[in-house]
Write a protein that holds these residues in place. Sequence first.
Motif, PDB file in Angstrom:
ATOM      1  N   SER A 263      -8.130  22.298  -1.943  1.00 32.99           N
ATOM      2  CA  SER A 263      -7.051  21.641  -2.959  1.00 32.99           C
ATOM      3  C   SER A 263      -5.805  22.419  -2.791  1.00 32.99           C
ATOM      4  CB  SER A 263      -7.692  21.706  -4.401  1.00 32.99           C
ATOM      5  OG  SER A 263      -6.809  21.659  -5.221  1.00 32.99           O
ATOM      6  N   ALA A 264      -4.661  22.013  -2.974  1.00 36.46           N
ATOM      7  CA  ALA A 264      -3.436  22.822  -3.227  1.00 36.46           C
ATOM      8  C   ALA A 264      -3.802  23.779  -4.121  1.00 36.46           C
ATOM      9  CB  ALA A 264      -2.416  21.997  -3.424  1.00 36.46           C
ATOM     10  N   ASN A 265      -3.488  25.198  -3.784  1.00 37.81           N
ATOM     11  CA  ASN A 265      -3.189  26.267  -4.881  1.00 37.81           C
ATOM     12  C   ASN A 265      -2.320  27.405  -4.362  1.00 37.81           C
ATOM     13  OD1 ASN A 265      -5.052  28.646  -3.828  1.00 37.81           O
ATOM     14  ND2 ASN A 265      -6.253  26.937  -3.403  1.00 37.81           N
ATOM     15  N   SER A 266      -1.887  28.012  -5.355  1.00 36.50           N
ATOM     16  CA  SER A 266      -1.000  29.010  -4.948  1.00 36.50           C
ATOM     17  C   SER A 266      -1.026  30.337  -5.819  1.00 36.50           C
ATOM     18  CB  SER A 266       0.578  28.488  -5.257  1.00 36.50           C
ATOM     19  OG  SER A 266       0.496  27.998  -6.405  1.00 36.50           O
TER      20      SER A 266
ATOM     21  N   TRP B  52      10.260  27.532  -1.954  1.00 41.74           N
ATOM     22  CA  TRP B  52      11.388  27.128  -1.441  1.00 41.74           C
ATOM     23  C   TRP B  52      11.702  25.813  -2.680  1.00 41.74           C
ATOM     24  CZ3 TRP B  52      10.098  21.839  -0.237  1.00 41.74           C
ATOM     25  CH2 TRP B  52       8.797  21.570   0.026  1.00 41.74           C
TER      26      TRP B  52
ATOM     27  N   PRO C 233      -5.712  35.611 -10.118  1.00 40.55           N
ATOM     28  CA  PRO C 233      -5.150  34.665 -10.648  1.00 40.55           C
ATOM     29  C   PRO C 233      -4.243  33.726  -9.617  1.00 40.55           C
ATOM     30  CG  PRO C 233      -3.994  36.563 -11.177  1.00 40.55           C
ATOM     31  CD  PRO C 233      -5.174  37.059 -10.471  1.00 40.55           C
ATOM     32  N   ARG C 234      -4.499  32.155  -9.810  1.00 34.62           N
ATOM     33  CA  ARG C 234      -3.613  31.640  -8.914  1.00 34.62           C
ATOM     34  C   ARG C 234      -3.428  30.252  -9.479  1.00 34.62           C
ATOM     35  NH1 ARG C 234      -7.259  30.711  -3.620  1.00 34.62           N
ATOM     36  NH2 ARG C 234      -7.440  32.910  -4.008  1.00 34.62           N
ATOM     37  N   ALA C 235      -2.457  29.265  -9.122  1.00 36.43           N
ATOM     38  CA  ALA C 235      -1.979  28.205  -9.738  1.00 36.43           C
ATOM     39  C   ALA C 235      -2.745  27.107  -8.957  1.00 36.43           C
ATOM     40  CB  ALA C 235      -0.762  28.008  -9.854  1.00 36.43           C
ATOM     41  N   PHE C 236      -3.413  26.056  -9.487  1.00 27.81           N
ATOM     42  CA  PHE C 236      -3.987  25.053  -8.666  1.00 27.81           C
ATOM     43  C   PHE C 236      -3.248  23.925  -8.803  1.00 27.81           C
ATOM     44  CE2 PHE C 236      -7.670  27.545  -9.418  1.00 27.81           C
ATOM     45  CZ  PHE C 236      -8.259  27.526  -8.079  1.00 27.81           C
ATOM     46  N   GLY C 237      -2.903  22.821  -7.669  1.00 30.39           N
ATOM     47  CA  GLY C 237      -2.180  21.753  -7.736  1.00 30.39           C
ATOM     48  C   GLY C 237      -0.752  21.958  -7.873  1.00 30.39           C
ATOM     49  N   GLY C 238      -0.204  23.277  -7.280  1.00 33.71           N
ATOM     50  CA  GLY C 238       1.143  23.295  -7.157  1.00 33.71           C
ATOM     51  C   GLY C 238       1.932  22.378  -6.266  1.00 33.71           C
ATOM     52  N   LEU C 239       3.261  22.585  -6.084  1.00 39.70           N
ATOM     53  CA  LEU C 239       3.836  21.815  -5.140  1.00 39.70           C
ATOM     54  C   LEU C 239       3.528  22.124  -3.747  1.00 39.70           C
ATOM     55  CD1 LEU C 239       6.364  20.179  -5.256  1.00 39.70           C
ATOM     56  CD2 LEU C 239       7.729  22.151  -4.515  1.00 39.70           C
ATOM     57  N   LEU C 240       3.132  20.741  -2.978  1.00 40.05           N
ATOM     58  CA  LEU C 240       2.538  20.842  -1.451  1.00 40.05           C
ATOM     59  C   LEU C 240       3.626  20.207  -0.596  1.00 40.05           C
ATOM     60  CD1 LEU C 240       0.346  21.871   0.020  1.00 40.05           C
ATOM     61  CD2 LEU C 240      -1.026  19.830  -0.435  1.00 40.05           C
ATOM     62  N   GLY C 241       4.436  20.827   0.247  1.00 36.66           N
ATOM     63  CA  GLY C 241       5.571  20.125   1.017  1.00 36.66           C
ATOM     64  C   GLY C 241       4.814  19.302   1.835  1.00 36.66           C
ATOM     65  N   PRO C 242       5.737  18.396   2.524  1.00 37.51           N
ATOM     66  CA  PRO C 242       5.506  17.441   3.566  1.00 37.51           C
ATOM     67  C   PRO C 242       4.630  18.053   4.853  1.00 37.51           C
ATOM     68  CG  PRO C 242       7.548  17.118   2.885  1.00 37.51           C
ATOM     69  CD  PRO C 242       7.292  18.504   2.261  1.00 37.51           C
TER      70      PRO C 242
ATOM     71  N   PHE D   4       5.234  29.987 -13.375  1.00 35.56           N
ATOM     72  CA  PHE D   4       5.158  31.525 -13.060  1.00 35.56           C
ATOM     73  C   PHE D   4       6.435  31.992 -13.428  1.00 35.56           C
ATOM     74  CE2 PHE D   4       1.476  30.113 -10.519  1.00 35.56           C
ATOM     75  CZ  PHE D   4       0.620  30.825 -10.938  1.00 35.56           C
TER      76      PHE D   4
ATOM     77  N   VAL E 165      -4.086  17.403   3.421  1.00 37.55           N
ATOM     78  CA  VAL E 165      -5.122  17.717   2.336  1.00 37.55           C
ATOM     79  C   VAL E 165      -5.635  16.222   2.117  1.00 37.55           C
ATOM     80  CG1 VAL E 165      -5.065  18.416   0.210  1.00 37.55           C
ATOM     81  CG2 VAL E 165      -4.038  19.645   1.642  1.00 37.55           C
TER      82      VAL E 165
ATOM     83  N   TYR F  42     -12.349  23.303 -12.791  1.00 32.43           N
ATOM     84  CA  TYR F  42     -11.591  24.521 -11.958  1.00 32.43           C
ATOM     85  C   TYR F  42     -12.402  25.720 -12.327  1.00 32.43           C
ATOM     86  CZ  TYR F  42      -7.492  21.970 -10.181  1.00 32.43           C
ATOM     87  OH  TYR F  42      -6.694  21.129  -9.571  1.00 32.43           O
TER      88      TYR F  42
ATOM     89  N   GLY G 288      -7.651  14.751  -6.292  1.00 32.56           N
ATOM     90  CA  GLY G 288      -7.091  15.515  -5.259  1.00 32.56           C
ATOM     91  C   GLY G 288      -7.343  17.075  -5.766  1.00 32.56           C
ATOM     92  N   GLY G 289      -7.777  17.323  -6.741  1.00 32.03           N
ATOM     93  CA  GLY G 289      -8.046  18.785  -6.987  1.00 32.03           C
ATOM     94  C   GLY G 289      -9.456  19.064  -6.422  1.00 32.03           C
TER      95      GLY G 289
ATOM     96  N   TRP H  10       1.972  19.939   4.714  1.00 31.04           N
ATOM     97  CA  TRP H  10       0.761  20.064   4.699  1.00 31.04           C
ATOM     98  C   TRP H  10      -0.017  18.971   3.668  1.00 31.04           C
ATOM     99  CZ3 TRP H  10      -1.178  22.478   8.335  1.00 31.04           C
ATOM    100  CH2 TRP H  10      -0.532  23.482   8.868  1.00 31.04           C
TER     101      TRP H  10
END
Lengths: 409, 564
Positions: free
Chosen positions: B19-22, B28, A211-220, B525, A226, A79, A105-106, A222
């Motif tokens: 890749s999923a990132n936020s 929600w 700054p950001r977070a990788f691999g957080g919650l991903l809803g139905p 966070f 991915v 990362y 997945g990452g 999207w």
Amino acid sequence: MKTIEPGTEAPPTILTGNQAAAWGAFLSRVQVVSAYPITPQTTVIETLADLTARADWPNRFVNVESEHSAMAVCIGASYGGVRTFTATSSQGLALMHELLHWAAGGRLPVVLVDVNRAMAPGWSIWTDQQDSLSQRDTGWAQFYCSSVQDILDHVILAFRMAEEASVPVMVVEDAFVLSHTAEAVSLPAPAEVDRFLPPRRPAFSLDVEKPRAFGGLLGPDWYQEVRKDLHESLLRLGDAAPRIYGEWERLTGRSYAPVEAWGVEDADVVLLTSGAVSSTAREVVATLRARRKRVGLVQVRMFRPFPGERLREVLRGVPKVAVLDRNCSFGHHGIFHQELKSALYSMEAAERPRIYGYVLGLGGRDVGPRALQEVVRLTEVREAPEPETTWIGAVLPEGPEQEHEEGVR
Amino acid sequence: MKIARGRVQFETRQDLPLSANSLGATDWNRTGSWKYLEPFHRDLTPPCSDRCLADVDVVAMMRRVEAGRWEEAVRGVLPANPFPAVTGRLCPHPCTAPCNRKAHGGGIDVRAVEREVGDWKLRHRVRPVLPPEILPSVHVVGSGPAGLAAAVTLRTLGHPVVVHEAAEEAGGMLRWSAPAFRLPIDVVHAEIEWVKDLGVRIQTSTPVLRDDYEGFGPAVLALGLGRSRGLGIPGEDLPGVHDACRFLADLRRGERPDLGQRVAVIGGGNTALDAARSLLRLGAEPVVIYRRSEREMPAFREAVAEAREEGIPFRFHEVPVALEPAKGGGLLLTIRGTVPGEPDESGRPRVLPGPGGVTVIEVDAVVKALGEELSEELLPRGVEAKGGVLVVDDRWRTGRPGLFACGEAAPGGGRSVAESIRDGRLCAIALHEEVAGAPLPADHPLRRLPDRDPRIAKFKDLNMAWFAGDPPEAPRRLAPALRAGSFDPVEEGLGTDRARTEAARCFKCGTCTGCDTCLVYCPDFAIERRPGGGYAVNLEYCKGCGVCVEECPRAAVHMRRASS
């Protein structure tokens, strides 16, 4: 210790498979290595620790307390945008399982060398493919090597492919048969490797300014999008592999292909192999062809993405294919066997070979020329593949049913 | 990518990130609903701050010194302790006994750091913020540590202050008793000048007589004990028998008294050790005679250890019984062995005559250091003493209206300079509150320590993954062999650079330093910086995993049952 200046020191030319794996990572100018020792992988990281300690580029060798942590470190470092490597075997790879999914997945181009070793129990340190094939569906590309030179070249090739496709790549070698066997190896010059494999340019990476977070919650909405992209990226890597192999061949003179075939055109029986058994099979095929037997060989080097289309081309019209599996998907078939069947299902019935499955060589049992000749013979004499799977070299005959004392058998 | 109706929208596959990132918490899925425990930030009490005799918040001082914010460090210390250059040299530092750093490289030398803070104050003449003198004027009788601390405190509260001192110079025991090798005289002079610079008027050579009190409004009585105790044995008045306090005062005046070669120092307190160690430096051969064991000596352990380093012999469980002139001009000191008896009211064993006979030793001089007692004849009308100690209530009030008392003659007085400074401050606050008719606000800097959980932060509470086990920055000390003949300070200062290194070693146990570890490690966070310092936990997202509590280096984050 003195720094190794790329291109100035004559490298050793006799290497074991594990040393070759380490040299491959070193020549790739790996920046972060994290690994946990396990037989028979240990000499990979011992050699690499020694090499990276003398490297003239910034790098870190991170000691950890488990394979799970080793892969976690690789993921974190990847990362961060750097070139990352680890090696493991058997139970260690199984312990990484959760994080293998995460790396894929990452979309992190981590390269892992797995030294194929049987899974416990019973405890075993010897080779079979159960460990790596159990990770088939994690989203990693997998390449099976058949010589020490293969291993060295494929670690470098793996970084190139991984970084081009943003997927992790596993390079697989057989325990002891390759890992601890020394062969003459041609080491590419560092400058050549640099030309083939430029510094990593990550598609995305950690940035402390943003700054950001990788691999957080991903809803139905999207998640599926991915995952589809991961699947298609692996398929595209399959399409790109011949081109990348071609570049390597222009640089080194050594040619590879996802599927390699010998004597298939006129064959009555084609052996389908992977890993170190392939080199034994080459000898057997040459011997049998000298006796005017029409036997061919197909070596599957790239297992994921699975080269189905290429296999359909190569095996079109071949009467019989004998698949050698040093593994078993218990309750079904050997894994290469089932993969091949599914890949050939779309062929016209008239062109489609009959497929014979053979399981052999588990837990390090030697697979020599005699066993392969037996496979050829059995395939020749049987009109139809019944049973679908035959175990070669299982020595105990059937006896009468009996009550077993607990713990004795 | 665009955001429509609060939702992220992608137009094409290429638009999708690999890749999923936020960039923040997901909108929600309020993971906070999962928790049954929740973290909260609350400082525990650091063991050093808890033990400080002068109520200095040691940990806060260490943070400022570590950051090199010297002026802030001085200003942080001053309300509790106006004289850190003094305590930084004389304090018995009980703060270091429970230091958690002892278990990881070595305890922090708090006193050495405090000394640098104090020297910085003197070098840069840092003055507290001084309000105009609009409150009633206060007289302070006595200019020892307690009197000076009371004067400074009253001045910073807005009172004009006049200090009366009978001696020719101010400072009390700092001026007349502490030997130069522990407290150089120029430090004392600088502190007195600093006090005067705050606008405190100090009148020296001004004994306050009984009638003088009639003209005072509110006043603080910060007396020392004026009269040395006697030996009560035959021959006590012979020439060659000296009083330790007078001997130390002569030295402080710049004299080099010659008492002779062989000198017996009688007593086990700090004065006895100061006298013996001064004698050694004058070239004499002192011996300390004490009637109980080493463990029962009232002197600080450190002073005993240093005297031993210097080679001063001790005779324990011995008491003088007679003195007579020796033929060659010296003294014959007869001493008898003692044995410990039942504990007395102080908890120490009573001294009983031992079974053996007597010993006679020949000495050139005897120095009496048996402690001092109150001279009651100078006490103002209405002020009582009981058992040699002034009678005051729990608000430092004597029996005379408007007259408060602290210092050596007051209850608890005379133990250490640090405690005298604390008593002077507390006494001044009590006087101020009575005069002003209202208590000081709870968050006033003169109040004790910041609001913290009273639980002491222990070593096991801390996370050693964050701290290297590096050794202390020890101050350089004068080699014992070089101390005879020299009144140079035994301990050198660390200097500002090494003091910063030492302060950086301090764990800052139990207190939040704003290191962001909780914020960085929170997987949700859910920890946010509060404007103005500290952190808040966003309970809508905190799922109670406890990673912040586990990772906090200094045990400043804790778990409790979730509130909802």
